[in-house]
Scaffold this active site. Structure first.
Site, short mmCIF file in Angstrom:
data_model
loop_
_atom_site.label_atom_id
_atom_site.label_comp_id
_atom_site.label_asym_id
_atom_site.label_seq_id
_atom_site.Cartn_x
_atom_site.Cartn_y
_atom_site.Cartn_z
N ASP A 141 0.84 -1.20 0.00
CA ASP A 141 0.00 0.00 0.00
C ASP A 141 0.88 1.25 0.00
OD1 ASP A 141 -2.35 1.58 0.19
OD2 ASP A 141 -2.00 1.84 2.32
N SER A 142 0.26 2.37 -0.33
CA SER A 142 0.96 3.65 -0.31
C SER A 142 1.27 4.10 1.12
CB SER A 142 0.11 4.71 -0.98
OG SER A 142 -1.12 4.86 -0.29
N TYR A 199 -0.27 8.39 -2.77
CA TYR A 199 -0.14 8.13 -4.20
C TYR A 199 -1.24 8.83 -5.01
CZ TYR A 199 3.12 4.14 -3.54
OH TYR A 199 4.19 3.33 -3.25
N GLY A 200 -2.36 9.15 -4.35
CA GLY A 200 -3.57 9.58 -5.03
C GLY A 200 -3.41 10.75 -5.99
N CYS A 216 -4.22 -0.91 -2.55
CA CYS A 216 -4.28 0.54 -2.75
C CYS A 216 -4.96 0.77 -4.08
CB CYS A 216 -2.86 1.10 -2.77
SG CYS A 216 -2.74 2.82 -3.28
N ASN A 217 -6.05 1.50 -4.07
CA ASN A 217 -6.80 1.72 -5.30
C ASN A 217 -6.01 2.52 -6.32
OD1 ASN A 217 -9.89 0.88 -4.98
ND2 ASN A 217 -9.09 1.44 -2.98
N GLU A 236 -6.29 10.55 8.30
CA GLU A 236 -4.91 10.47 8.83
C GLU A 236 -4.78 11.32 10.10
OE1 GLU A 236 -1.77 9.25 7.29
OE2 GLU A 236 -2.72 8.22 5.61
N CYS A 256 -11.18 3.68 -1.98
CA CYS A 256 -9.91 4.04 -1.36
C CYS A 256 -9.84 3.27 -0.05
CB CYS A 256 -9.84 5.54 -1.10
SG CYS A 256 -8.42 6.04 -0.10
N THR A 257 -8.70 2.65 0.22
CA THR A 257 -8.62 1.78 1.40
C THR A 257 -8.70 2.53 2.73
OG1 THR A 257 -6.23 1.77 1.15
CG2 THR A 257 -7.42 -0.10 0.24
N HIS A 258 -8.56 3.86 2.71
CA HIS A 258 -8.77 4.63 3.93
C HIS A 258 -10.26 4.76 4.28
CE1 HIS A 258 -4.68 6.27 3.52
NE2 HIS A 258 -4.81 6.74 4.74
#
Lengths: 259, 259
Positions: A10-11, A42-43, A74-75, A153, A184-186
């Site tokens: 993942d990022s 990364y987005g 990570c998308n 975050e 998005c994994t967040h």
């Protein structure tokens, strides 16, 4: 004795929502996580940069253990590879986009689907292509929500700022939408606020979709005995270890934590 | 014919507020900018990572032109070096912290100063040390505001979300504060919203402070003639060229734009 090793890239820390789902669904597998916190997010970066970062991370994982599969949790990274994702390695490489898209098509009644994600994921059109792949009729409304990751975050998921940001981004959500892909994994960390804003919506989260996929592919065989599992977490910038989500996972699982 | 070359390093596009001020104050100097958009933001990364990134960027600039000075136009990066900043090169290396701190002490009447910046800048204590260096009595109130950069990067400076974020972070600003240091090179872009929230406050912006410093150190000599100036902008991830602030600077100045 059998031992299955799966790498998870993942990022940053967002992919830990996938990692957490994997630990719960497939406890007989060793999962090895690397978050590229030195270069997160990364987005907003270009596909070329993202592809070179992911290739580096993969080599770091391969140097530590022989992998049976690799999950790009990570998308933005999955989107940056598109159709070339499976060519990353000789063993199976799974992205988070296809499982999420399939799940959305399964659960949506109206086939009016919404997708939220980072700028890079939305711009790539990867979810649209994954949805089209199945040949169903559907309508897709897409929205990049770049503030969601920094809000999460910062631990402000429950703050009124998150509610305002949700209102800002999703003001024009079409009425017929019954399913929303958290691209998005967040975003699973923002789920309860999204549910409050849209109580009728079904939310599709790539973490649980991919964990179910892995469970099926690498199911535990009753004929085999498994070595006791060892998971590991590594970050390219160690500041990430201070994050609440990381601490939470570390305290709940037997982990080798590598700085 | 004389030619002065100064390098300007930043984590991304925020340092362009410094670059813009330099172009305006010292138009006889060639300024060469590199923004590390491949690894932005630095604000949440460890000092070790930041120092290695800055060293790489410096080498990239030196490969292109012989530098007379280097400006670290990023508070997080300046903070990550601390006292070792000047050892980065044989020629003068200027950070953004000292000029901002000195300006704040000059303009504050009450000597009750507020500092806003990224997590990394606040945590480093670099502004406090720079203020203490002068031996004046002062009170410093510090607040990390991690959402300001993403709000600005998304062009939401004038949106109610920015107003809410300002209210959230600065709710407990002590009453006697008369001067606020914008301890992040992005923050000048949020200035008018900050002025609306605190109309009596004097805002100190490191961009103008460092531009004035450079103007004094490298003043134009009437005895010399100067080659026609060439500035350059380079980013480690080219997606940054799409940003409004970058487009605005490119369209207003004679620039070599390097991807």
């Amino acid at each position: 004795m059998q031992s299955i090793n799966i790498g998870v890239l993942d990022s940053g820390i967002g992919g830990l929502t996938v990692f957490r789902a994997l630990l719960a669904e497939a406890p007989h597998i060793n999962f090895h996580y690397i978050g590229d916190t030195a270069r997160v997010p990364y987005g907003s970066k270009s596909p070329e940069s993202i592809r070179s970062y992911i290739t580096e991370l993969k080599l770091m994982l391969e140097a530590r253990s022989q992998l049976d599969a690799l999950i790009i949790a990570c998308n933005s990274a999955t989107a940056a590879f598109g159709d070339t994702l499976t060519q990353l390695a000789q063993y199976p490489v799974l992205g988070v986009i296809r499982p999420g898209a399939e799940r959305a098509l399964q659960v949506s009644q109206s086939k009016n689907i919404a997708l939220i994600g980072t700028t890079q994921t939305i711009r790539s059109g990867a979810y649209r292509r994954a949805l089209e792949h199945h040949g169903y009729e559907f309508k897709l409304w897409e929205k990049a929500c770049p503030l969601f990751v920094p809000l999460i975050e910062e631990g402000l998921e429950s703050h009124s700022l998150s509610t305002s940001a949700i209102r800002h981004y999703l003001a024009e959500l079409p009425e017929l939408t019954d399913t929303m892909i958290l691209g998005c994994t967040h975003y699973p960390l923002l789920l309860s606020q999204l549910q409050q804003a849209f109580p009728q919506m079904t939310f599709v989260d790539s973490a649980s979709a991919i964990a179910a996929d892995v469970k099926t592919r690498f199911s535990k065989s009753p004929q085999k005995t498994y070595k006791s599992v060892r998971h590991s977490i590594h970050f390219t910038d160690k500041a990430a270890f201070e994050h609440r989500l990381v601490q939470n996972i570390i305290s709940n699982h037997p982990l080798d934590v590598i700085e």
